[in-house]
Design an enzyme around this catalytic site. Structure first.
Site, short mmCIF file in Angstrom:
data_model
loop_
_atom_site.label_atom_id
_atom_site.label_comp_id
_atom_site.label_asym_id
_atom_site.label_seq_id
_atom_site.Cartn_x
_atom_site.Cartn_y
_atom_site.Cartn_z
CG ASN A 183 -1.71 1.25 1.37
OD1 ASN A 183 -1.76 2.07 0.45
ND2 ASN A 183 -2.35 1.43 2.53
CD1 TRP A 184 3.37 0.92 -2.99
CD2 TRP A 184 3.63 2.27 -4.76
NE1 TRP A 184 4.12 0.24 -3.93
CE2 TRP A 184 4.28 1.05 -5.03
CE3 TRP A 184 3.65 3.27 -5.73
CZ2 TRP A 184 4.96 0.80 -6.23
CZ3 TRP A 184 4.32 3.04 -6.93
CH2 TRP A 184 4.98 1.81 -7.17
CE LYS A 185 0.02 3.14 4.74
NZ LYS A 185 0.13 3.20 6.19
CG HIS B 190 -5.63 1.92 5.09
ND1 HIS B 190 -5.18 2.88 5.96
CD2 HIS B 190 -4.64 1.00 4.99
CE1 HIS B 190 -3.96 2.55 6.36
NE2 HIS B 190 -3.61 1.42 5.78
CD GLU C 122 -2.68 5.47 6.67
OE1 GLU C 122 -2.68 5.53 5.43
OE2 GLU C 122 -1.77 4.92 7.32
CD GLU D 53 -3.25 -2.42 7.16
OE1 GLU D 53 -2.22 -2.74 6.57
OE2 GLU D 53 -3.78 -1.31 7.05
N GLY E 80 2.79 2.30 10.74
CA GLY E 80 3.74 3.40 10.58
C GLY E 80 4.41 3.81 11.89
CB SER F 262 5.55 -1.83 11.81
OG SER F 262 5.11 -0.50 12.07
N GLY G 184 5.23 1.32 4.60
CA GLY G 184 6.57 1.89 4.42
C GLY G 184 7.54 1.00 3.67
P1 13P Z 1 3.26 0.37 7.61
O1 13P Z 1 3.77 -0.93 7.00
O2 13P Z 1 3.97 1.57 7.12
O3 13P Z 1 3.14 0.26 9.08
O4 13P Z 1 1.75 0.55 7.04
C1 13P Z 1 0.87 -0.52 7.10
C2 13P Z 1 -0.34 -0.18 6.36
O5 13P Z 1 -1.10 0.70 6.75
C3 13P Z 1 -0.61 -0.90 5.11
O6 13P Z 1 -1.89 -0.64 4.64
#
Ligand code: 13P
Length: 254
Positions: free
Chosen positions: A13-15, A98, A100, A170, A176, A216, A238
């Protein structure tokens, strides 16, 4: 439990990272590293990168996903993107719900369900995210929260449609933050999700559904997480932005 029945899937997930030029470069770096993957490999990129990603991954084992879609087919929803538009472009997967999106953009379990049904109707394969925040874990209500999120997300979804759904657990406190859930914590909650699926659809569907862990995940902890019976893959933030790290996680899925 028959872990071997399920497809392991590592999705990035590149966000909100990488414009089209950086997306192309990252995929070019990833292609040789992921070519011998023994798991499914998906990159979920920003909308503006989809076209470039689809072109760059043509003929490879890397699949492309978006990070959200709207529930309506079309209409007055400024800046939104419909599931049908993604399908027309050639996109195969879409992340939905997600944390976020829930945290910053007001998504609820109900809108996640609406988006999920629209995605399925358009022929997309959803990756549905669920997970508790830190206060909920500390209150000891993780299972209730995740059960509720899973059940509402899947309202009106048929047994047949479950074949194209991936669920991603998640824990919000692990995203993150560098704080990973322990492999046992991840396995426990992924197992609880599988139990909900068994209640809703029966054991066979529960056993066949891919449930990822996200939060993470990195090359150094991936193997331990992915070895767990209920953890069938990862949704990577990440570490998906560096080809070598993402490839390290793909290798850990062997
Ligand atoms: P991180 O791997 O950066 O913690 O993010 C996880 C995530 O939200 C994947 O959708």
């Amino acid at each position: 439990m028959k872990k071997e029945l399920r497809a392991a899937v590592i999705a990035g997930n590149w966000k909100m990272n990488c414009g089209p030029a950086a997306a192309k470069a990252l995929i070019e770096d990833l292609k040789p590293l992921a070519a011998n993957a023994e798991c499914g490999v998906i990159v979920c990129v920003p909308f503006v990168d989809l076209q470039v990603a689809l072109e760059a991954t043509k003929g490879t084992n890397i699949k492309v996903g978006a990070q959200n879609c709207h529930w309506a087919e079309s209409g007055a929803f400024t800046a939104e993107i419909s599931a049908g538009m993604l399908k027309e472009l050639g996109v195969e997967y879409v992340i939905l719900g997600h944390s976020e999106r829930r945290q910053y953009f007001g998504e609820t379990d109900v809108t996640v369900n609406q988006r999920l049904r629209a995605a399925l109707n358009a022929g997309l394969k959803p990756i549905v995210c669920v997970g508790e925040v830190l206060e909920q874990r500390e209150q000891g209500i993780t299972e209730e929260i995740v059960r509720m999120q899973t059940k509402v997300a899947l309202m009106g979804v048929s047994e047949e449609e479950m074949k194209s759904i991936i669920i991603a657990y998640e824990p919000v406190w692990a995203i993150g933050t560098g704080k990973t859930a322990t492999a046992d914590q991840a396995d426990e909650v992924c197992g609880q999700i599988r139990k909900v699926l068994a209640e809703l659809y029966g054991e066979a569907v529960a056993e066949a559904t891919t449930i990822q862990y996200g939060g993470s995940m990195k090359p150094s902890n991936a193997k331990e997480l992915l070895e767990k019976v209920h953890v069938d893959g990862g949704l990577i933030g990440g570490a998906a932005l560096k080809a070598a790290d993402f490839a390290g996680i793909i290798d850990a899925a062997k």
